[in-house]
Design a protein around this motif. Structure first.
Motif, PDB file in Angstrom:
ATOM      1  N   ILE A 211      -6.064   2.847  -1.465  1.00 22.69           N
ATOM      2  CA  ILE A 211      -6.342   1.403  -1.389  1.00 22.69           C
ATOM      3  C   ILE A 211      -6.656   0.817   0.104  1.00 22.69           C
ATOM      4  CG2 ILE A 211      -4.433  -0.524  -1.141  1.00 22.69           C
ATOM      5  CD1 ILE A 211      -2.413   1.000  -2.990  1.00 22.69           C
ATOM      6  N   CYS A 212      -7.767   0.384   0.150  1.00 19.99           N
ATOM      7  CA  CYS A 212      -8.495   0.084   1.513  1.00 19.99           C
ATOM      8  C   CYS A 212      -7.676  -0.990   2.253  1.00 19.99           C
ATOM      9  CB  CYS A 212      -9.728  -0.454   1.239  1.00 19.99           C
ATOM     10  SG  CYS A 212     -10.954   0.696   0.498  1.00 19.99           S
TER      11      CYS A 212
ATOM     12  N   PRO B 156      -1.905   4.741   2.029  1.00 20.91           N
ATOM     13  CA  PRO B 156      -3.336   3.961   1.719  1.00 20.91           C
ATOM     14  C   PRO B 156      -4.064   4.997   0.732  1.00 20.91           C
ATOM     15  CG  PRO B 156      -3.072   3.585   4.175  1.00 20.91           C
ATOM     16  CD  PRO B 156      -2.140   4.527   3.399  1.00 20.91           C
ATOM     17  N   GLY B 157      -3.954   6.200   0.920  1.00 15.32           N
ATOM     18  CA  GLY B 157      -4.710   7.447  -0.139  1.00 15.32           C
ATOM     19  C   GLY B 157      -5.776   7.988   0.492  1.00 15.32           C
ATOM     20  N   HIS B 158      -6.724   8.411  -0.590  1.00 15.71           N
ATOM     21  CA  HIS B 158      -7.651   9.276  -0.026  1.00 15.71           C
ATOM     22  C   HIS B 158      -8.532   8.576   1.209  1.00 15.71           C
ATOM     23  CE1 HIS B 158      -7.591  10.937  -4.399  1.00 15.71           C
ATOM     24  NE2 HIS B 158      -6.644  11.386  -3.676  1.00 15.71           N
ATOM     25  N   GLY B 159      -8.891   9.153   2.098  1.00 17.23           N
ATOM     26  CA  GLY B 159      -9.502   8.787   3.583  1.00 17.23           C
ATOM     27  C   GLY B 159      -8.509   8.411   4.563  1.00 17.23           C
ATOM     28  N   THR B 160      -7.345   8.390   4.414  1.00 18.70           N
ATOM     29  CA  THR B 160      -6.314   8.089   5.323  1.00 18.70           C
ATOM     30  C   THR B 160      -6.097   9.050   6.372  1.00 18.70           C
ATOM     31  OG1 THR B 160      -5.072   6.851   3.650  1.00 18.70           O
ATOM     32  CG2 THR B 160      -3.863   7.407   5.873  1.00 18.70           C
TER      33      THR B 160
ATOM     34  N   SER C 127      -7.698  -5.410  12.723  1.00 22.50           N
ATOM     35  CA  SER C 127      -8.813  -5.194  13.630  1.00 22.50           C
ATOM     36  C   SER C 127      -8.800  -3.604  14.194  1.00 22.50           C
ATOM     37  CB  SER C 127      -8.534  -6.168  14.910  1.00 22.50           C
ATOM     38  OG  SER C 127      -7.331  -5.521  15.654  1.00 22.50           O
ATOM     39  N   LYS C 128      -7.829  -2.762  13.983  1.00 17.97           N
ATOM     40  CA  LYS C 128      -7.704  -1.494  14.177  1.00 17.97           C
ATOM     41  C   LYS C 128      -7.630  -0.491  13.064  1.00 17.97           C
ATOM     42  CE  LYS C 128      -5.932  -1.950  18.943  1.00 17.97           C
ATOM     43  NZ  LYS C 128      -4.760  -1.418  19.773  1.00 17.97           N
ATOM     44  N   ARG C 129      -7.582  -1.295  11.740  1.00 17.71           N
ATOM     45  CA  ARG C 129      -7.399  -0.565  10.470  1.00 17.71           C
ATOM     46  C   ARG C 129      -6.064   0.277  10.707  1.00 17.71           C
ATOM     47  NH1 ARG C 129     -12.524   2.703  10.139  1.00 17.71           N
ATOM     48  NH2 ARG C 129     -11.054   4.016   8.668  1.00 17.71           N
ATOM     49  N   ARG C 130      -5.295  -0.308  11.470  1.00 19.83           N
ATOM     50  CA  ARG C 130      -3.706   0.624  11.420  1.00 19.83           C
ATOM     51  C   ARG C 130      -2.598  -0.105  10.623  1.00 19.83           C
ATOM     52  NH1 ARG C 130      -2.898   3.025  17.559  1.00 19.83           N
ATOM     53  NH2 ARG C 130      -5.186   3.789  17.601  1.00 19.83           N
ATOM     54  N   VAL C 131      -1.884   0.819   9.931  1.00 19.00           N
ATOM     55  CA  VAL C 131      -0.977   0.398   8.951  1.00 19.00           C
ATOM     56  C   VAL C 131       0.334   0.959   9.344  1.00 19.00           C
ATOM     57  CG1 VAL C 131      -0.167   0.365   6.547  1.00 19.00           C
ATOM     58  CG2 VAL C 131      -2.575   0.165   7.098  1.00 19.00           C
TER      59      VAL C 131
ATOM     60  N   GLU D 291       9.165   6.724  10.485  1.00 20.49           N
ATOM     61  CA  GLU D 291       7.907   5.598  10.475  1.00 20.49           C
ATOM     62  C   GLU D 291       6.942   6.302  10.420  1.00 20.49           C
ATOM     63  OE1 GLU D 291       8.758   1.720  12.425  1.00 20.49           O
ATOM     64  OE2 GLU D 291       7.172   2.391  13.715  1.00 20.49           O
ATOM     65  N   ALA D 292       5.739   5.874  10.033  1.00 16.78           N
ATOM     66  CA  ALA D 292       4.500   6.510   9.952  1.00 16.78           C
ATOM     67  C   ALA D 292       3.499   5.479  10.561  1.00 16.78           C
ATOM     68  CB  ALA D 292       3.839   6.874   8.701  1.00 16.78           C
ATOM     69  N   VAL D 293       2.375   5.690  11.156  1.00 18.75           N
ATOM     70  CA  VAL D 293       1.176   4.880  11.597  1.00 18.75           C
ATOM     71  C   VAL D 293      -0.046   5.806  11.129  1.00 18.75           C
ATOM     72  CG1 VAL D 293      -0.032   3.762  13.440  1.00 18.75           C
ATOM     73  CG2 VAL D 293       2.511   3.957  13.524  1.00 18.75           C
ATOM     74  N   VAL D 294      -0.884   4.971  10.600  1.00 17.88           N
ATOM     75  CA  VAL D 294      -2.086   5.599   9.666  1.00 17.88           C
ATOM     76  C   VAL D 294      -3.115   4.710   9.865  1.00 17.88           C
ATOM     77  CG1 VAL D 294      -0.627   6.939   7.834  1.00 17.88           C
ATOM     78  CG2 VAL D 294      -1.818   4.815   7.605  1.00 17.88           C
ATOM     79  N   LEU D 295      -4.413   5.381   9.895  1.00 20.73           N
ATOM     80  CA  LEU D 295      -5.628   4.735   9.879  1.00 20.73           C
ATOM     81  C   LEU D 295      -6.204   4.380   8.459  1.00 20.73           C
ATOM     82  CD1 LEU D 295      -7.971   3.475  11.838  1.00 20.73           C
ATOM     83  CD2 LEU D 295      -8.796   5.849  11.636  1.00 20.73           C
ATOM     84  N   ALA D 296      -6.269   3.417   7.885  1.00 17.82           N
ATOM     85  CA  ALA D 296      -6.499   3.348   6.573  1.00 17.82           C
ATOM     86  C   ALA D 296      -7.976   3.209   6.341  1.00 17.82           C
ATOM     87  CB  ALA D 296      -5.712   1.725   6.059  1.00 17.82           C
ATOM     88  N   PRO D 297      -8.507   3.515   5.215  1.00 17.70           N
ATOM     89  CA  PRO D 297      -9.955   3.365   4.875  1.00 17.70           C
ATOM     90  C   PRO D 297      -9.990   1.935   4.530  1.00 17.70           C
ATOM     91  CG  PRO D 297      -8.676   4.595   3.028  1.00 17.70           C
ATOM     92  CD  PRO D 297      -7.868   4.164   4.207  1.00 17.70           C
ATOM     93  N   SER D 298     -11.212   1.665   4.739  1.00 16.87           N
ATOM     94  CA  SER D 298     -12.057   0.338   4.695  1.00 16.87           C
ATOM     95  C   SER D 298     -13.281   0.379   3.770  1.00 16.87           C
ATOM     96  CB  SER D 298     -12.627  -0.031   6.082  1.00 16.87           C
ATOM     97  OG  SER D 298     -13.070  -1.339   6.194  1.00 16.87           O
ATOM     98  N   ARG D 299     -13.317  -0.568   2.896  1.00 19.27           N
ATOM     99  CA  ARG D 299     -14.794  -0.704   2.248  1.00 19.27           C
ATOM    100  C   ARG D 299     -15.935  -0.982   3.229  1.00 19.27           C
ATOM    101  NH1 ARG D 299     -10.976  -3.616  -1.217  1.00 19.27           N
ATOM    102  NH2 ARG D 299     -11.587  -5.525  -0.221  1.00 19.27           N
ATOM    103  N   LYS D 300     -15.666  -1.392   4.257  1.00 18.06           N
ATOM    104  CA  LYS D 300     -16.937  -1.617   5.304  1.00 18.06           C
ATOM    105  C   LYS D 300     -17.396  -0.230   5.768  1.00 18.06           C
ATOM    106  CE  LYS D 300     -14.705  -6.000   7.156  1.00 18.06           C
ATOM    107  NZ  LYS D 300     -14.222  -6.636   8.200  1.00 18.06           N
ATOM    108  N   PHE D 301     -16.637   0.870   5.580  1.00 21.07           N
ATOM    109  CA  PHE D 301     -17.317   2.159   5.902  1.00 21.07           C
ATOM    110  C   PHE D 301     -17.519   2.886   4.715  1.00 21.07           C
ATOM    111  CE2 PHE D 301     -14.773   0.689   9.289  1.00 21.07           C
ATOM    112  CZ  PHE D 301     -15.699   0.381  10.472  1.00 21.07           C
ATOM    113  N   ASP D 302     -17.814   2.633   3.749  1.00 17.62           N
ATOM    114  CA  ASP D 302     -18.122   3.440   2.355  1.00 17.62           C
ATOM    115  C   ASP D 302     -19.815   3.784   2.393  1.00 17.62           C
ATOM    116  OD1 ASP D 302     -15.610   3.168   1.478  1.00 17.62           O
ATOM    117  OD2 ASP D 302     -15.975   1.732  -0.094  1.00 17.62           O
TER     118      ASP D 302
END
Length: 147
Positions: A10-11, A80-84, A115-119, A136-147
């Motif tokens: 999930i991007c 977010p899934g794969h790429g997190t 802006s930081k892709r942080r969830v 509590e977790a903080v992650v960098l989520a994948p983005s369609r902008k970087f596919d």
């Protein structure tokens, strides 16, 4: 036995506050033995019935980080899934998990910084409706902008 929600990605563009994902897994003796081997944590409270009977737990328990690993599985496979990329995780262990327990691990999105892709997510595990771990977790989520 494993009960999962769908796997994938999930991007960041599609993540919303309140989104949740979970998995359910029975923690087995084999899981505990394999975790001990991989982690090199051979504490007898996890592996030796006789030793564990004389502890405050009155029996063997799973490694806390084995239980926490189920949170990682939800994040890495579902939300977010794969790429997190994991950035941080706080954990508080509330009760033991024993061999044969069905653990339900769940994450819920509580904050998004696009802006930081942080969830940021609330994370917890339950056995029979009782919380055994929270954090509590903080992650960098994948983005369609970087596919």
């Amino acid at each position: 036995m494993l009960d999962n929600m769908p796997r994938g990605t999930i991007c960041i563009e599609d993540i919303e506050i309140g989104m949740k994902r979970h998995l359910r897994k029975v923690v087995t003796d084999r899981d505990i033995e394999m975790f001990a081997e991989v982690s090199t944590d051979h504490n007898p409270v996890h592996l030796d019935d006789a030793y564990a009977q004389d502890t405050i737990f009155e029996g063997r328990i799973a490694h806390g980080m084995l239980t926490a690993g189920l949170i990682s599985a939800v994040i890495g496979e579902q939300l977010p899934g794969h790429g997190t990329v994991y950035l941080g995780q706080s954990l508080k262990f509330l009760a033991p998990v024993r061999p044969g327990d069905m653990v339900m691990a769940e994450v819920e999105v509580i904050d998004i910084d696009h802006s930081k892709r942080r969830v940021t997510m609330d994370t917890y595990c339950e056995v029979d409706g009782k919380k055994v771990l929270k954090g509590e977790a903080v992650v960098l989520a994948p983005s369609r902008k970087f596919d």
